[in-house]
Scaffold this active site. Structure first.
Site, short mmCIF file in Angstrom:
data_model
loop_
_atom_site.label_atom_id
_atom_site.label_comp_id
_atom_site.label_asym_id
_atom_site.label_seq_id
_atom_site.Cartn_x
_atom_site.Cartn_y
_atom_site.Cartn_z
N SER A 143 -19.12 -4.99 -11.44
CA SER A 143 -18.11 -5.58 -10.56
C SER A 143 -18.08 -7.08 -10.78
O SER A 143 -19.11 -7.68 -11.13
CB SER A 143 -18.44 -5.27 -9.09
N TYR A 156 -24.94 -5.15 -2.38
CA TYR A 156 -23.99 -4.61 -3.35
C TYR A 156 -23.81 -5.59 -4.52
O TYR A 156 -23.86 -5.19 -5.69
CB TYR A 156 -22.65 -4.34 -2.69
#
Length: 264
Positions: A143, A156
């Site tokens: 990401s 995350y």
């Protein structure tokens, strides 16, 4: 394997929906047979039936919960032993929202198990299999928050920074082996992960949200171009090249026998 297949089998984790299901469709279109891994057997079977019918490929379903070690070990063993597997798409992952100080740490640990531990074990198994065969590819889904961790949840973001670092290091270890590595670094992509994490993606500007088909098509174009790191939404690849160059310039000064003058 069907007689038609020449590309081998692609094993895709998190294949029941979103990015994983889209990879399955795109790779089926390219002529890969598929081994689909996810928790939701009903969705996997429906997807498998459709892709067999549309593309005439072999599709196997392997239900597994990759937050459970026993299930990870089953997929890992398959990756180590199945000579037909030629591509791993390490896509399975979850997100969470909110500050670390107020986090459900059991939930955070489960996320680390899936986003980091399972991904690592599967990448290692694929690396062993593929390097012995002198061919294959490993695609790890990261990401952009790996590069801008302040944008999102701490745990995350940290798991996705790990994915980037692991991919870069593994690429160095496998250089010359015939195995291709790619870290895919999407921005916000329209999938179910946001709802599951408690994040309202609809509150974001539409200009920030990419449709999943657009993202996967760009990622596969980057794979075709032999990119180690693919950022689908980045307009100018020179920006990434400058980032890599700046990081490389730090290298000679990251470990020296004396502390910098400003610390004395």
């Amino acid at each position: 394997m069907n007689a038609h297949a020449t590309l081998g089998t692609a094993l895709i984790t998190g294949a029941s929906t979103g990015i994983g299901a889209t990879y399955a469709e795109r790779l089926a279109r390219r002529g890969y047979d598929l081994l689909l891994v996810a928790r939701d057997a009903q969705r996997l079977n429906a997807l498998a039936e459709r892709l067999r019918g549309e593309y005439g490929i072999a599709v196997e379903v392997m239900p597994a919960d990759l937050t459970r070690k026993a299930d990870v070990l089953q997929v890992e063993q398959r990756l180590r032993e199945d000579a037909a597997i030629a591509l791993l798409v390490n896509n399975a992952g979850v997100a969470m929202n909110g500050p670390l100080a107020a986090a459900d740490l059991d939930q955070a640990e489960t996320m680390i198990q899936l986003n980091v531990v399972a991904l690592t074990r599967l990448a290692a198994a694929a690396a062993a299999n593929f390097s012995a065969a002198g061919r294959g590819g490993i695609i790890n889904l990261g990401s952009v928050v790996a590069l801008a961790p302040e944008m999102f949840n701490a745990v995350y973001s940290a798991t996705k920074a790990y994915v980037l670092s692991l991919t870069q290091t593994l690429a160095g270890e496998l250089r010359g082996s015939g195995v291709q590595l790619q870290a895919v670094m999407p921005g916000v992509t329209r999938t179910e992960i946001w709802e599951r994490s408690g994040t309202d993606a609809s509150a974001l500007p539409p200009s920030m949200i990419m449709e999943v088909g657009e993202m996967v098509d760009a990622a596969l174009a980057g794979f075709d171009q032999q990119e180690l790191v693919t950022i689908p939404s980045l307009p100018d690849a020179a920006d990434w090249d400058a980032f890599v160059k700046a990081r490389g310039a730090l290298g000679p000064n990251l470990s020296r026998n004396q502390a910098a003058a400003r610390y004395k």
